[in-house]
Write an enzyme that holds these catalytic residues in place. Sequence first.
Site, PDB file in Angstrom:
ATOM      1  N   GLY A  56      75.014   3.889  47.462  1.00 20.94           N
ATOM      2  CA  GLY A  56      74.733   2.569  46.915  1.00 20.94           C
ATOM      3  C   GLY A  56      75.444   2.412  45.578  1.00 20.94           C
ATOM      4  O   GLY A  56      75.883   3.401  44.990  1.00 20.94           O
ATOM      5  N   CYS A  83      75.603  10.517  48.499  1.00 21.60           N
ATOM      6  CA  CYS A  83      76.094   9.848  47.292  1.00 21.60           C
ATOM      7  C   CYS A  83      74.937   9.392  46.402  1.00 21.60           C
ATOM      8  O   CYS A  83      74.244  10.212  45.834  1.00 21.60           O
ATOM      9  CB  CYS A  83      77.024   8.701  47.683  1.00 21.60           C
ATOM     10  SG  CYS A  83      78.001   8.123  46.288  1.00 21.60           S
ATOM     11  N   TYR A  84      74.656   8.085  46.317  1.00 23.84           N
ATOM     12  CA  TYR A  84      73.508   7.652  45.500  1.00 23.84           C
ATOM     13  C   TYR A  84      72.236   8.337  45.991  1.00 23.84           C
ATOM     14  O   TYR A  84      71.360   8.709  45.203  1.00 23.84           O
ATOM     15  CB  TYR A  84      73.356   6.128  45.579  1.00 23.84           C
ATOM     16  CG  TYR A  84      72.200   5.585  44.748  1.00 23.84           C
ATOM     17  CD1 TYR A  84      72.320   5.483  43.366  1.00 23.84           C
ATOM     18  CD2 TYR A  84      71.001   5.192  45.356  1.00 23.84           C
ATOM     19  CE1 TYR A  84      71.258   4.989  42.603  1.00 23.84           C
ATOM     20  CE2 TYR A  84      69.946   4.708  44.596  1.00 23.84           C
ATOM     21  CZ  TYR A  84      70.086   4.612  43.223  1.00 23.84           C
ATOM     22  OH  TYR A  84      69.044   4.134  42.464  1.00 23.84           O
ATOM     23  N   HIS A 172      81.021  11.132  51.293  1.00 32.10           N
ATOM     24  CA  HIS A 172      80.558  10.310  52.424  1.00 32.10           C
ATOM     25  C   HIS A 172      80.988  10.930  53.756  1.00 32.10           C
ATOM     26  O   HIS A 172      82.128  10.737  54.180  1.00 32.10           O
ATOM     27  CB  HIS A 172      81.137   8.892  52.306  1.00 32.10           C
ATOM     28  CG  HIS A 172      80.535   8.102  51.196  1.00 32.10           C
ATOM     29  ND1 HIS A 172      79.383   7.376  51.350  1.00 32.10           N
ATOM     30  CD2 HIS A 172      80.895   7.963  49.905  1.00 32.10           C
ATOM     31  CE1 HIS A 172      79.064   6.800  50.198  1.00 32.10           C
ATOM     32  NE2 HIS A 172      79.969   7.147  49.303  1.00 32.10           N
ATOM     33  N   GLU A 174      80.152   9.936  56.600  1.00 38.08           N
ATOM     34  CA  GLU A 174      80.194   8.908  57.648  1.00 38.08           C
ATOM     35  C   GLU A 174      81.546   8.225  57.787  1.00 38.08           C
ATOM     36  O   GLU A 174      81.811   7.570  58.789  1.00 38.08           O
ATOM     37  CB  GLU A 174      79.098   7.856  57.401  1.00 38.08           C
ATOM     38  CG  GLU A 174      79.273   6.961  56.172  1.00 38.08           C
ATOM     39  CD  GLU A 174      78.757   7.584  54.867  1.00 38.08           C
ATOM     40  OE1 GLU A 174      78.668   8.820  54.790  1.00 38.08           O
ATOM     41  OE2 GLU A 174      78.472   6.821  53.925  1.00 38.08           O
ATOM     42  N   ASP A 230      82.181 -11.321  72.477  1.00 41.13           N
ATOM     43  CA  ASP A 230      81.070 -11.249  71.528  1.00 41.13           C
ATOM     44  C   ASP A 230      80.012 -12.315  71.817  1.00 41.13           C
ATOM     45  O   ASP A 230      78.829 -12.010  71.948  1.00 41.13           O
ATOM     46  CB  ASP A 230      81.566 -11.399  70.082  1.00 41.13           C
ATOM     47  CG  ASP A 230      82.641 -10.397  69.745  1.00 41.13           C
ATOM     48  OD1 ASP A 230      82.753  -9.404  70.487  1.00 41.13           O
ATOM     49  OD2 ASP A 230      83.376 -10.592  68.763  1.00 41.13           O
ATOM     50  N   LYS A 371      83.148  -3.490  67.666  1.00 39.53           N
ATOM     51  CA  LYS A 371      83.705  -4.090  68.887  1.00 39.53           C
ATOM     52  C   LYS A 371      83.605  -3.172  70.117  1.00 39.53           C
ATOM     53  O   LYS A 371      83.214  -3.606  71.192  1.00 39.53           O
ATOM     54  CB  LYS A 371      85.177  -4.436  68.629  1.00 39.53           C
ATOM     55  CG  LYS A 371      85.811  -5.270  69.709  1.00 39.53           C
ATOM     56  CD  LYS A 371      85.595  -6.719  69.390  1.00 39.53           C
ATOM     57  CE  LYS A 371      86.236  -7.654  70.361  1.00 39.53           C
ATOM     58  NZ  LYS A 371      85.960  -9.038  69.951  1.00 39.53           N
TER      59      LYS A 371
END
Length: 515
Positions: A56, A83-84, A172, A174, A230, A371
Amino acid sequence: MLNQDKVIILDFGSQFTQLIARRIREAGVYSEIHPCNVDPEKIKALNPQALILSGGPSSVLEGGCPDLPPEYLEWGLPTLGICYGMQLLAHKMGGKVVASTDREYGRADFYAMNECPLFEGIEKKDKLTVWMSHGDRVEAIPPGFEQMGRTESIDFAAMGHVEKKVYALQFHPEVAHTEEGAQIIQNFLFKVANLTPSWSMASFVETCIEDLRKQVGDSKVVLGLSGGIDSTVAAVLLHRAIGKNLHCIFVDNGLLRMGEKQEVIGFLEEHFELNVKFVDAADEFLGKLEGVSDPEEKRKIIGYTFIDVFDREAKAIDGVEYLGQGTLYPDVIESESFKGPSAVIKSHHNVGGLPEKMNLKLVEPLRELFKDEVRRAAYELGMPDHIIWRHPFPGPGLSIRVIGEITEERLEILRLADRIVQNELMASDWYRKVWQGFAVLLPLKTVGVMGDDRTYEHVIALRVVDSLDAMTADWSRLPSELLARISNRIINEVKGVNRVVLDISSKPPSTIEWE
Ligand code: XMP
C-alpha cells in the site's frame, strides 16, 4: 464451496492486490479481497485458513495510516505480509520501521537465508531478481522473527516467525518481474499454511452467481451488449443469477462488422434465452458522423450518441435499478486515482459517463478478472469457441478503421475486406494465435491496372498483432502464402480496392488501431 480452504487478502491500497488474488487463484485456492478497514468480526465469520496483507502507499510512521487490528494476530493464522504489509507486521509486533532517504523502485537482487519455507525448492534462491517498490524499511525485526533474506540495500528483505507461521516480504512476489514469485506464493499456501487446492473457474462461476443474486435481489438490471466476450460473459452470469430481470440492450450503431448481430446476439438468444432488445440506431450515429474526419471528434460523437440511445432505451424499461457492465480488472486499475484501499476505486471508466448520467447502481461481475480468466469463465458457462476466442473489437467500431470521413460506401468496402481477413485467419488456424487481426480503409486512392485500363482506387491496410494484454503489441509474422491469399482475395473480390498493404509497426510507438 463452504468447505474449501480460503485465504483472505486485506487490501491496504496496492495497485497489485488483484495480482495477489490472481496468483492464488492460479494455484487453485479460493481467496477474497477485503478492504483493510473491514470489521475483523466479518472476516472471522468467513473462517479463513490464511491471511495476506497487501502492499500500500502509506507509511506506518505517519499518523492515520491504515492499521491492522490486533485480532488478526491473535487468531494465529498463517500470515504473509507484503511490502506495507511487512512494515505493518514489524511495527505491530515489536520491530522497528524507519523511513529511507529515497524510495527504492524496480529490480533488486535478493538473497534468501535460513531455510525459509517460502523459498523451498527454488533453485536460484541464493540470488533472485525481485521487484521492489517501497519507501520505508524494517530496521529491526520483532522478537521471535528470523531474518529470511536480504538485498544489497536492505538487511531485512524477508523475515519470518517459524512457530507462528508469520512471514513477510519487502518485495512483491505477485508481479511478473519477481523471479519465481508465483512459486513463493504457492510455498506460502502449501508449505506454510498447508492448504489444499480445490478452487477452479467452475467454482468462481458458482460463487459469482450467488453473489450477484445477493447484490441485486429482485431488482432489474440493464446491460449494454456489445457482442464482445466481456459484456457477453457478464450478461450470461447475470442471467443465471436473476433471469428475466436482466434486460440487455444491443445498439447497432451502423459501425459493426458484417454478420456481427447474427453471430453474437442470435447465439445468445437461442442458447441462453437472454432478454435482448435490439436497437437499430445506425441512421442516428451515421447522421451525426457525416462530414467528420477528426479521430477524437468521431470518438466523442459515438460516445455521447451511445449514451443518449442507451439511456432512452433503458428508461423505457420500468423500474431499472442497476447498470451491468463487463468491466475487467485492468479497466479498474486504469481508471484508478490512487488514494487508498483499492476497494474504494470509483467505476467511472467505460462508455464515459454512462453510470453518472443514468443514476443507476453498478453491478460488475468481472471486475476481479483478467481477460484470459474471462475466457475460462466463458468456457465454464458453456460458450462455444467462436464466442470465447473472438478478437477484441473497439467500442467506436469500424469508425476508427475507416480513416477519415465515414460514408456508407466506405464502410461497405471495409466490411467486405474485413470479412475476408476474418475468414482467412480462421481457415488457416491463425485466428486463435493472434491477438487481433483486421482491415483498415485508408483515406487515399492509388493507381493500378485492370486488364487494359488504369484504375484509381482504394487501399486497404492489413493489421494483425500479437499481444498479451493490448498494452504492448508486435505485428504478427503471418506466412507469406496467407498474406498473398488475403491480398488476392481482397483485390479480386472487393470492388473499389486495388491495393493491400501490411502494417509492420509495433506498439509502442504505434497503436493497434489506426485512429
Ligand atoms: P490501441 O489502438 O490503443 O488499442 O493500441 C488497444 C486495444 O483497445 C482497443 N481499443 C478500444 N476499445 N474503445 C474500446 O472499447 C475504444 O475506443 C478503443 N480504442 C482501441 C483496440 O482494439 C485494442 O484491442
